[in-house]
Design an enzyme around this catalytic site. Structure first.
Site, short mmCIF file in Angstrom:
data_model
loop_
_atom_site.label_atom_id
_atom_site.label_comp_id
_atom_site.label_asym_id
_atom_site.label_seq_id
_atom_site.Cartn_x
_atom_site.Cartn_y
_atom_site.Cartn_z
N GLY A 240 -15.21 58.26 50.67
CA GLY A 240 -14.17 57.92 49.94
C GLY A 240 -12.91 58.47 49.97
CD GLU A 281 -23.19 57.78 52.66
OE1 GLU A 281 -24.19 58.09 53.09
OE2 GLU A 281 -22.82 56.47 51.97
N PRO A 282 -18.45 61.04 53.91
CG PRO A 282 -17.15 62.86 54.05
CD PRO A 282 -18.69 62.44 53.73
N GLY A 283 -16.46 59.10 55.93
CA GLY A 283 -15.88 58.79 57.36
C GLY A 283 -14.51 59.11 57.59
NE ARG A 325 -7.99 50.86 57.85
CZ ARG A 325 -6.84 51.18 57.12
NH1 ARG A 325 -5.74 51.63 57.51
NH2 ARG A 325 -7.16 51.30 55.83
CE1 TYR A 329 -9.56 46.11 54.44
CE2 TYR A 329 -8.82 47.64 56.36
CZ TYR A 329 -9.72 46.90 55.54
OH TYR A 329 -11.11 46.66 56.54
CB CYS A 361 -1.15 34.29 70.73
SG CYS A 361 -1.01 34.26 72.20
CD GLU A 362 -2.51 36.46 64.59
OE1 GLU A 362 -3.50 36.01 65.40
OE2 GLU A 362 -2.76 36.73 63.60
CE1 TYR A 390 -14.33 52.50 58.18
CE2 TYR A 390 -13.03 54.13 57.05
CZ TYR A 390 -14.07 53.64 57.23
OH TYR A 390 -14.91 53.95 56.51
N1 LLP Z 1 -20.63 55.23 52.58
C1 LLP Z 1 -20.49 53.96 52.48
C2 LLP Z 1 -21.99 53.33 51.58
C3 LLP Z 1 -19.57 53.30 52.55
O1 LLP Z 1 -19.41 51.90 52.28
C4 LLP Z 1 -18.37 53.84 53.15
C5 LLP Z 1 -17.24 52.92 53.41
C6 LLP Z 1 -18.50 54.91 53.41
C7 LLP Z 1 -19.71 55.88 53.32
C8 LLP Z 1 -17.34 55.70 53.90
O2 LLP Z 1 -16.17 55.59 53.31
P1 LLP Z 1 -15.05 56.70 53.73
O3 LLP Z 1 -15.07 57.97 53.32
O4 LLP Z 1 -14.62 56.26 55.09
O5 LLP Z 1 -13.93 56.09 52.98
N2 LLP Z 1 -12.58 49.00 56.97
C9 LLP Z 1 -11.99 49.63 55.85
C10 LLP Z 1 -13.01 50.90 55.28
C11 LLP Z 1 -14.01 50.28 54.46
C12 LLP Z 1 -14.88 51.11 54.22
C13 LLP Z 1 -16.25 50.89 53.27
N3 LLP Z 1 -17.20 51.68 52.97
C14 LLP Z 1 -10.50 50.32 56.40
O6 LLP Z 1 -10.25 50.14 57.26
O7 LLP Z 1 -9.90 50.69 55.50
#
Ligand code: LLP
Length: 438
Positions: A240, A281-283, A325, A329, A361-362, A390
């Site tokens: 998050g 579990e960050p991404g 994105r 968003y 095309c938009e 993402y």
């Molecule tokens: N764990 C779970 C269960 C999740 O649902 C998510 C993200 C993460 C970990 C990783 O979250 P992060 O650290 O990356 O914030 N497509 C959207 C993001 C959707 C993320 C949903 N879940 C965007 O481009 O902003």
């Protein structure tokens, strides 16, 4: 007192690198810096382990599931969070043992569950009652289970990336008793449940929601011990933490973020006799700032515009298909000219306001109101910062454009492709012309 200048944490290309990469691999191009990505993982991990010595850091591959990047995350000691069979297969291809993967999803397919369990996946995050029933036959396979809880927390972020509120498709609600019922049913069916999970939202610049989520699931764990004697040994508070898309986005440092969450959980667990392993579990906060997208300017066009007189569009050779994105968003990014078409040109003559558009095309306004040099011209290269998360993972073939390649830069400045551009042949390979149409 004047505020201290913000420390720049985002990777950006030098002019020379940008020219070389664009020439070698073409544009649009995703670029990731290996050392930067490793460093982001290390600062997160160090910050987490400083307050939770046994803390587990998992890399959420939904943010970027390029196989080489999954491999780097695993080499850096992360376990791997996958949200589909496709992401799981990418992790296996990266050489990650199935036992180091966790599977998520609010509607995992039976086939996905079977493949994962038969391959020996380490952990499955249970999300609904149907799944619990369906998975019961796999109770003895060695996979551990955790229950995803919806703690009823509304974070301050875009509605489409909030996940922890009560009104959500994810997990089991704590307040209406579903979480407790899910635990009891899973235990009754003999599933080895070890604890709980929550994920409240994404691109969180403020840790409040995450702290509340952590506290609530810790309190829930304590209650389950008192009421049912259930010993929680694992608590995962999801990902998050946000990143710096623009200079105005100021996320907390990894260390402060981890400390605040862990302190809140420790407090909620004090005197409960529970001492679970904590996991995150960050991404985005691991890979987002390590990547940029390189585009080439194709045209600069001045058009009449209501109220402002004129608008200057700069069209780049990518757009909605490599970065959806902004359209999804309303996301904003930092856009910079990194190289002029002709390096021998004169000075820029100051900045002006542009609308950067894509080639679809938009009206795909990619980035509105960006300040770029007044002499911006076709052939110049732009870099968009903070596109490591993402973007590649959400890319499409809209308008039948090939998705970009991804290049990885090594510490010594050398580079290589880690994902090649789509080819037209593979894009058309799925097509079937039925004989009825002959
Ligand atoms: N764990 C779970 C269960 C999740 O649902 C998510 C993200 C993460 C970990 C990783 O979250 P992060 O650290 O990356 O914030 N497509 C959207 C993001 C959707 C993320 C949903 N879940 C965007 O481009 O902003």
């Amino acid at each position: 007192m004047t505020a201290a200048p913000l420390q720049e944490t985002r990777f950006r290309l030098s002019e020379q690198q940008a020219r070389e990469l664009a020439e070698t691999y073409g544009t649009p191009l995703y670029v990731v810096d290996e050392a930067h990505f490793r460093q982001r993982i290390r600062t997160y991990c160090d910050g987490f382990r400083a307050v939770a010595p046994t803390g587990e850091l998992s890399f959420a591959t939904k943010a970027n599931s390029t196989v080489a990047l999954i491999k780097i995350a695993y080499q850096e000691g992360c376990s791997i969070d996958v949200a589909s069979e496709g992401e799981f297969r990418a992790a296996l291809m990266a050489g990650v043992p199935a036992s180091a993967c966790h599977l998520h999803g609010n509607n995992k397919q039976i086939g996905e569950l079977e493949t994962a369990i038969e391959a020996g996946i380490g952990m499955i995050v249970l999300d609904n009652f149907e799944e619990i029933e369906c998975i019961a036959k796999f109770a003895g396979h060695g996979t551990k289970f955790v229950i995803r809880l919806a703690p009823g927390v509304d974070p301050v972020t875009h509605a489409k990336i909030s996940t922890g509120q009560a009104d959500t498709k994810f997990g089991f609600n704590i307040m209406d008793g579903s979480g407790e019922r899910a635990l009891l049913r899973a235990i009754e069916l003999g599933l080895p449940v070890i604890g709980f999970h929550c994920h409240v939202g994404s691109q969180l610049l403020d840790p409040e929601a995450q702290i509340s989520g952590g506290e609530l699931i810790a309190k829930f764990a304590a209650e389950m011990k008192v009421r049912h004697g259930f010993e929680t040994t694992y608590l995962n508070v999801g990902g998050g933490l946000g990143v710096r898309y623009t200079d105005g986005d100021v996320p907390m440092s990894h260390a402060d973020y981890c400390r605040e969450i862990v302190v809140a959980i420790d407090k909620a667990l004090a005197d409960t006799g529970l001492n679970p392993k904590l996991a995150q579990e960050p991404g985005r906060s691991l890979i987002g700032e390590s990547g940029v997208t390189l585009y080439r300017v194709g045209s600069v066009k001045i058009v009449p515009a209501k109220e402002i007189g004129t608008r200057t569009y700069v069209a780049v050779d990518g757009g909605l298909s490599d970065n959806p994105r902004p359209a999804l968003y309303g996301s904003k990014y930092t856009v910079e000219r990194v190289a002029r078409k002709r390096p021998d040109g004169t000075g820029s003559g100051g900045d002006r306001t542009y609308t950067v558009s894509g080639k679809h095309c938009e009206t795909d306004k990619l980035f509105g109101d960006v300040q770029l040099p007044a002499d911006l011209a076709a052939g110049d290269l732009l870099q968009v910062l903070c596109t490591g998360a993402y973007n590649s993972s959400m890319a499409s073939n809209y308008n039948r454009y090939p998705r970009p390649a991804t290049a990885l830069i090594f510490r010594d400045g050398s580079h290589t492709l880690i994902q090649r551009r789509d080819t037209y042949e593979e894009m058309l390979a799925r097509e079937i012309l039925p004989k009825e149409l002959a």
